[in-house]
Design an enzyme around this catalytic site. Structure first.
Site, PDB file in Angstrom:
ATOM      1  CG  ASP A 132     101.085  47.428 -18.595  1.00 43.37           C
ATOM      2  OD1 ASP A 132     101.442  48.331 -17.813  1.00 43.37           O
ATOM      3  OD2 ASP A 132     101.864  46.907 -19.434  1.00 43.37           O
ATOM      4  CB  THR A 186     108.099  62.634 -16.337  1.00 43.89           C
ATOM      5  OG1 THR A 186     107.615  62.358 -15.026  1.00 43.89           O
ATOM      6  CG2 THR A 186     108.983  63.861 -16.322  1.00 43.89           C
ATOM      7  CG  LEU A 232     104.223  58.580  -7.023  1.00 38.81           C
ATOM      8  CD1 LEU A 232     105.295  57.532  -6.838  1.00 38.81           C
ATOM      9  CD2 LEU A 232     102.911  57.880  -7.217  1.00 38.81           C
ATOM     10  CB  ALA A 233     109.226  59.876  -3.509  1.00 35.29           C
ATOM     11  CE  LYS A 274     107.960  64.219 -12.274  1.00 36.25           C
ATOM     12  NZ  LYS A 274     107.940  63.776 -10.904  1.00 36.25           N
ATOM     13  CB  ALA A 306     116.359  69.395 -12.575  1.00 35.59           C
ATOM     14  CG  LEU A 329     113.358  67.114  -5.481  1.00 37.00           C
ATOM     15  CD1 LEU A 329     112.266  66.092  -5.774  1.00 37.00           C
ATOM     16  CD2 LEU A 329     113.389  67.428  -3.981  1.00 37.00           C
ATOM     17  CB  CYS A 381     112.285  59.765 -12.535  1.00 43.11           C
ATOM     18  SG  CYS A 381     110.947  58.659 -12.963  1.00 43.11           S
ATOM     19  CG  PHE A 432     115.788  53.675  -6.496  1.00 42.98           C
ATOM     20  CD1 PHE A 432     114.648  52.938  -6.778  1.00 42.98           C
ATOM     21  CD2 PHE A 432     115.655  55.018  -6.206  1.00 42.98           C
ATOM     22  CE1 PHE A 432     113.398  53.549  -6.764  1.00 42.98           C
ATOM     23  CE2 PHE A 432     114.413  55.638  -6.205  1.00 42.98           C
ATOM     24  CZ  PHE A 432     113.286  54.890  -6.475  1.00 42.98           C
TER      25      PHE A 432
HETATM   26  P1  NAD Z   1     106.785  51.609 -15.402  1.00 44.22           P
HETATM   27  O1  NAD Z   1     107.779  51.114 -16.364  1.00 44.22           O
HETATM   28  O2  NAD Z   1     106.753  51.049 -14.024  1.00 44.22           O
HETATM   29  O3  NAD Z   1     105.308  51.442 -16.006  1.00 44.22           O
HETATM   30  C1  NAD Z   1     104.969  51.804 -17.298  1.00 44.22           C
HETATM   31  C2  NAD Z   1     104.009  50.736 -17.847  1.00 44.22           C
HETATM   32  O4  NAD Z   1     103.472  51.188 -19.083  1.00 44.22           O
HETATM   33  C3  NAD Z   1     104.677  49.400 -18.134  1.00 44.22           C
HETATM   34  O5  NAD Z   1     104.047  48.398 -17.369  1.00 44.22           O
HETATM   35  C4  NAD Z   1     104.479  49.184 -19.638  1.00 44.22           C
HETATM   36  O6  NAD Z   1     104.244  47.843 -19.996  1.00 44.22           O
HETATM   37  C5  NAD Z   1     103.251  50.039 -19.907  1.00 44.22           C
HETATM   38  N1  NAD Z   1     103.092  50.455 -21.311  1.00 44.22           N
HETATM   39  C6  NAD Z   1     104.026  51.000 -22.135  1.00 44.22           C
HETATM   40  N2  NAD Z   1     103.478  51.278 -23.326  1.00 44.22           N
HETATM   41  C7  NAD Z   1     102.174  50.905 -23.269  1.00 44.22           C
HETATM   42  C8  NAD Z   1     101.094  50.943 -24.186  1.00 44.22           C
HETATM   43  N3  NAD Z   1     101.241  51.451 -25.413  1.00 44.22           N
HETATM   44  N4  NAD Z   1      99.897  50.450 -23.794  1.00 44.22           N
HETATM   45  C9  NAD Z   1      99.725  49.949 -22.551  1.00 44.22           C
HETATM   46  N5  NAD Z   1     100.712  49.894 -21.637  1.00 44.22           N
HETATM   47  C10 NAD Z   1     101.926  50.372 -21.975  1.00 44.22           C
HETATM   48  O7  NAD Z   1     106.993  53.196 -15.329  1.00 44.22           O
HETATM   49  P2  NAD Z   1     106.648  54.161 -14.110  1.00 44.22           P
HETATM   50  O8  NAD Z   1     107.747  54.140 -13.121  1.00 44.22           O
HETATM   51  O9  NAD Z   1     105.256  53.880 -13.672  1.00 44.22           O
HETATM   52  O10 NAD Z   1     106.716  55.583 -14.829  1.00 44.22           O
HETATM   53  C11 NAD Z   1     105.739  55.980 -15.755  1.00 44.22           C
HETATM   54  C12 NAD Z   1     105.911  57.461 -16.041  1.00 44.22           C
HETATM   55  O11 NAD Z   1     105.697  58.202 -14.833  1.00 44.22           O
HETATM   56  C13 NAD Z   1     107.299  57.863 -16.523  1.00 44.22           C
HETATM   57  O12 NAD Z   1     107.170  58.910 -17.455  1.00 44.22           O
HETATM   58  C14 NAD Z   1     107.984  58.377 -15.280  1.00 44.22           C
HETATM   59  O13 NAD Z   1     108.977  59.335 -15.574  1.00 44.22           O
HETATM   60  C15 NAD Z   1     106.838  59.025 -14.535  1.00 44.22           C
HETATM   61  N6  NAD Z   1     106.994  59.065 -13.068  1.00 44.22           N
HETATM   62  C16 NAD Z   1     107.449  57.981 -12.389  1.00 44.22           C
HETATM   63  C17 NAD Z   1     107.532  58.006 -11.008  1.00 44.22           C
HETATM   64  C18 NAD Z   1     108.035  56.826 -10.231  1.00 44.22           C
HETATM   65  O14 NAD Z   1     108.173  56.954  -9.022  1.00 44.22           O
HETATM   66  N7  NAD Z   1     108.289  55.684 -10.822  1.00 44.22           N
HETATM   67  C19 NAD Z   1     107.102  59.145 -10.317  1.00 44.22           C
HETATM   68  C20 NAD Z   1     106.617  60.233 -11.039  1.00 44.22           C
HETATM   69  C21 NAD Z   1     106.564  60.181 -12.423  1.00 44.22           C
HETATM   70  C1  UGA Z   2     111.773  61.185  -7.146  1.00 44.60           C
HETATM   71  C2  UGA Z   2     111.113  62.462  -6.616  1.00 44.60           C
HETATM   72  O1  UGA Z   2     111.406  62.579  -5.223  1.00 44.60           O
HETATM   73  C3  UGA Z   2     109.604  62.434  -6.829  1.00 44.60           C
HETATM   74  O2  UGA Z   2     109.029  63.669  -6.420  1.00 44.60           O
HETATM   75  C4  UGA Z   2     109.320  62.213  -8.318  1.00 44.60           C
HETATM   76  O3  UGA Z   2     107.928  62.115  -8.540  1.00 44.60           O
HETATM   77  C5  UGA Z   2     109.993  60.924  -8.769  1.00 44.60           C
HETATM   78  O4  UGA Z   2     111.427  61.014  -8.508  1.00 44.60           O
HETATM   79  C6  UGA Z   2     109.866  60.666 -10.235  1.00 44.60           C
HETATM   80  O5  UGA Z   2     109.599  61.565 -11.008  1.00 44.60           O
HETATM   81  O6  UGA Z   2     110.096  59.507 -10.556  1.00 44.60           O
HETATM   82  P1  UGA Z   2     112.055  58.704  -6.281  1.00 44.60           P
HETATM   83  O7  UGA Z   2     113.101  58.639  -7.330  1.00 44.60           O
HETATM   84  O8  UGA Z   2     111.021  57.665  -6.256  1.00 44.60           O
HETATM   85  O9  UGA Z   2     111.281  60.101  -6.377  1.00 44.60           O
HETATM   86  O10 UGA Z   2     112.748  58.727  -4.842  1.00 44.60           O
HETATM   87  P2  UGA Z   2     113.581  59.835  -4.044  1.00 44.60           P
HETATM   88  O11 UGA Z   2     113.176  59.796  -2.641  1.00 44.60           O
HETATM   89  O12 UGA Z   2     113.546  61.152  -4.710  1.00 44.60           O
HETATM   90  O13 UGA Z   2     115.070  59.271  -4.132  1.00 44.60           O
HETATM   91  C7  UGA Z   2     115.784  59.237  -5.347  1.00 44.60           C
HETATM   92  C8  UGA Z   2     117.213  58.790  -5.083  1.00 44.60           C
HETATM   93  O14 UGA Z   2     117.924  59.797  -4.366  1.00 44.60           O
HETATM   94  C9  UGA Z   2     117.306  57.521  -4.244  1.00 44.60           C
HETATM   95  O15 UGA Z   2     118.351  56.715  -4.719  1.00 44.60           O
HETATM   96  C10 UGA Z   2     117.637  58.052  -2.856  1.00 44.60           C
HETATM   97  O16 UGA Z   2     118.295  57.122  -2.050  1.00 44.60           O
HETATM   98  C11 UGA Z   2     118.523  59.227  -3.220  1.00 44.60           C
HETATM   99  N1  UGA Z   2     118.579  60.262  -2.150  1.00 44.60           N
HETATM  100  C12 UGA Z   2     117.439  60.886  -1.752  1.00 44.60           C
HETATM  101  C13 UGA Z   2     119.800  60.592  -1.595  1.00 44.60           C
HETATM  102  O17 UGA Z   2     120.847  60.035  -1.965  1.00 44.60           O
HETATM  103  N2  UGA Z   2     119.839  61.562  -0.620  1.00 44.60           N
HETATM  104  C14 UGA Z   2     118.728  62.208  -0.199  1.00 44.60           C
HETATM  105  O18 UGA Z   2     118.849  63.076   0.706  1.00 44.60           O
HETATM  106  C15 UGA Z   2     117.500  61.871  -0.781  1.00 44.60           C
END
Ligand code: NAD
Ligand code: UGA
Length: 472
Positions: free
Chosen positions: A35, A133, A164-165, A221, A226, A228, A277, A339
């Site tokens: 990172d 994403t 993953l959520a 993705k 969208a 959900l 997201c 959240f």
């Molecule tokens: P995050 O902000 O927690 O982590 C991203 C990390 O990338 C940060 O620590 C940042 O410092 C690092 N970074 C940025 N640019 C960099 C570079 N050039 N070199 C090295 N490190 C770098 O983000 P996240 O929640 O892990 O999400 C990452 C991606 O995954 C997003 O596109 C998001 O939409 C997707 N996603 C997130 C979730 C989730 O639950 N958070 C679930 C599915 C998909």
């Molecule tokens: C969501 C999706 O569920 C994951 O599949 C996806 O990978 C992820 O976004 C992502 O791309 O980041 P996440 O946001 O971590 O996961 O958590 P969710 O369980 O989906 O909840 C999202 C929000 O909706 C939360 O604020 C939750 O409290 C709310 N929620 C969820 C409701 O208000 N009602 C419900 O019935 C379910």
């Protein structure tokens, strides 16, 4: 092709947990997570597993089994890239704040920097995996950046979005509904996809590993998120209708969900969905639809966000209305900032917007959350106000009216109202009658998660509001 060395760029909520699980399930693969934020890497390497930057049930146990064995967190990005055969990009892709597509399109600058870094230092062929994403056809852009910066080695770009959520990340990764891998139909494309399939096959049943073309994978993705979020906006819109008609949202939700064609999940009302997201991915879909000239499609999905904003605003207004429209100087306690439960993440949490509205009306806010740090709570609000264009002095004035508490008791003492914003299990276990006794004479409880019920409180004392229950 057998992969024995993986690098993941981005040690966040996706990079950390996904790589920990790959390392656990594939002891023959060396996994290095890097990172640009050195503090984050230090936190991942902290001896005390309570200090990991990501809180997820089950994560610290996996880290304790793999870290220093075949899982490494490192600041040396160049070395990790050079040594890896496969590189995951798990960097952030927030909504653009400036320039073309501002407020809708995804900011791909982190992904592009990542790609140029990979190209700059690579000395051998690499499989580059899109884990972030991304908008449809980003793989094309990534390929362009890679080839323009290095034409001596071969890069194969494949898409493997993460589903993953947060709060259930480890169980989601262990038992994924599906793993999606998109690749080119060329021989090298197929080989790259197969190399990743082989990794997942170590613990995911073959029939759950879906391979598609790159663009279907990228779009699926955005579409999954969208769909959900659309369910939550649908149930939230109905919660407003329930309050005006005498119907009860929990009964309606149960009745709807028992239809096997609809299903019971994602039908829980709330003061709006949060998380990093849903909003950004739908805005991205709206932008993409408009870009393709599909204005009706764009408007359809935009409505999901508009209902979400409406719901947050509606919840804050209900609190204000019940306090006779005057909350100036009154103490209001916010219980829960994350959240959702079981995460320390508060990005886009509805607690932020609701709190801001209450502060605007002059309330004194006390916040308690079991996992979100006080620094994060303050920075969430500051960022929120900065994005709204508020001045430094306005922000400083409002921030003085907020107190972050270490215990629930301190937060609720002498408060006029409590707003339950996160469905933490521990909140359900509280002695709510005792809590009412420690508030003002006619206390009010506003439960946006419907986690407490009339049996848990003294209904003769004050007001008890649950989202989507009859108010007539
Ligand atoms: P995050 O902000 O927690 O982590 C991203 C990390 O990338 C940060 O620590 C940042 O410092 C690092 N970074 C940025 N640019 C960099 C570079 N050039 N070199 C090295 N490190 C770098 O983000 P996240 O929640 O892990 O999400 C990452 C991606 O995954 C997003 O596109 C998001 O939409 C997707 N996603 C997130 C979730 C989730 O639950 N958070 C679930 C599915 C998909
Ligand atoms: C969501 C999706 O569920 C994951 O599949 C996806 O990978 C992820 O976004 C992502 O791309 O980041 P996440 O946001 O971590 O996961 O958590 P969710 O369980 O989906 O909840 C999202 C929000 O909706 C939360 O604020 C939750 O409290 C709310 N929620 C969820 C409701 O208000 N009602 C419900 O019935 C379910």
């Amino acid at each position: 092709m057998n992969i024995n060395n993986i690098c993941c760029i981005g040690a966040g909520y996706v990079g950390g947990p996904t790589m920990a699980v790959i390392a656990l399930k594939c002891p023959d693969i060396c996994v290095t997570v890097v990172d640009i934020n050195p503090k984050k890497i230090n936190q991942w390497n902290d001896k005390n597993l309570e200090n990991l930057p990501v809180f997820e049930p089950g994560l610290k146990e996996i880290i304790s089994k793999t870290r220093g064995i075949n899982l490494f967190f490192s600041k040396d990005i160049d070395k990790a890239i050079i040594e890896a055969q496969m590189i995951f990009m798990a960097v952030n892709t927030p909504t653009k704040k400036n320039g073309e597509g501002k407020g809708f399109a995804a900011d791909l600058s982190f992904v592009e920097k990542c790609a140029s870094h990979i190209a700059r230092v690579s000395k051998t062929d690499k499989i580059v995996v899109e884990k972030s994403t991304l908008p449809v056809r980003t793989a094309e852009k990534i390929k362009k950046v890679l080839f323009e910066n290095n034409n001596k080695v071969k890069f194969e770009v494949i898409s493997n979005p993460e589903f993953l959520a947060e709060g259930t990340a480890i169980q989601d990764l262990f038992k994924s509904d599906r793993v999606l891998i998109g690749g080119d139909s060329t021989n090298s494309g197929k080989n790259a996809v197969n190399a990743l399939v082989k990794i997942y096959e170590k613990w995911i049943p073959k029939n759950k590993i879906l391979t598609t073309n790159v663009w279907s994978s990228e779009l699926s993705k955005l579409a999954s998120n969208a769909m959900l979020a659309q369910r939550i906006s649908s149930i939230n819109s109905l919660s407003a209708l329930c309050e005006h008609t005498g119907a009860d949202i929990s009964e309606v939700s149960l009745a709807i969900g028992m239809d096997s064609r609809i299903g019971e999940k994602f039908l829980k009302p709330s003061a709006g969905f949060g998380g990093s997201c849903f909003k950004k991915d739908i805005l991205n879909l709206v932008y993409l639809s408009k870009f393709c000239g599909l204005n009706e499609v764009a408007e359809y999905w935009h409505q999901v966000i508009k209902i979400n904003d409406y719901q947050k605003d509606r919840f804050a207004k209900i609190i204000i209305k019940n306090l006779d429209g005057n909350i100036n100087g009154k103490k209001i306690s916010i219980l829960g900032w994350a959240f959702k439960k079981d995460t320390n993440d508060s990005r886009e949490s509805s607690a932020i917007g609701v709190t801001s509205k209450l502060l605007d009306e002059g309330a004194k806010i006390h916040v308690y959350d079991p996992k979100v740090s006080s620094r994060r709570i303050v920075s969430d609000l500051i960022e929120f106000w900065k994005d709204k264009g508020e001045s430094r002095s306005e922000i400083n004035y409002k921030i003085k009216k907020i107190t972050i508490e270490k215990t629930c008791q301190d937060s609720i003492r002498d408060s006029f109202a409590i707003a339950i914003m996160t469905e933490w299990e521990v909140f359900k276990e509280y002695d709510w009658v005792n809590i009412q006794d420690n508030m003002v004479e006619k206390p009010m409880i506003f439960d946006s998660r419907n986690i407490i019920n009339e049996k848990m409180i003294d209904i003769n004392k004050g007001i008890f509001y649950q989202l989507g229950t009859p108010q007539i």
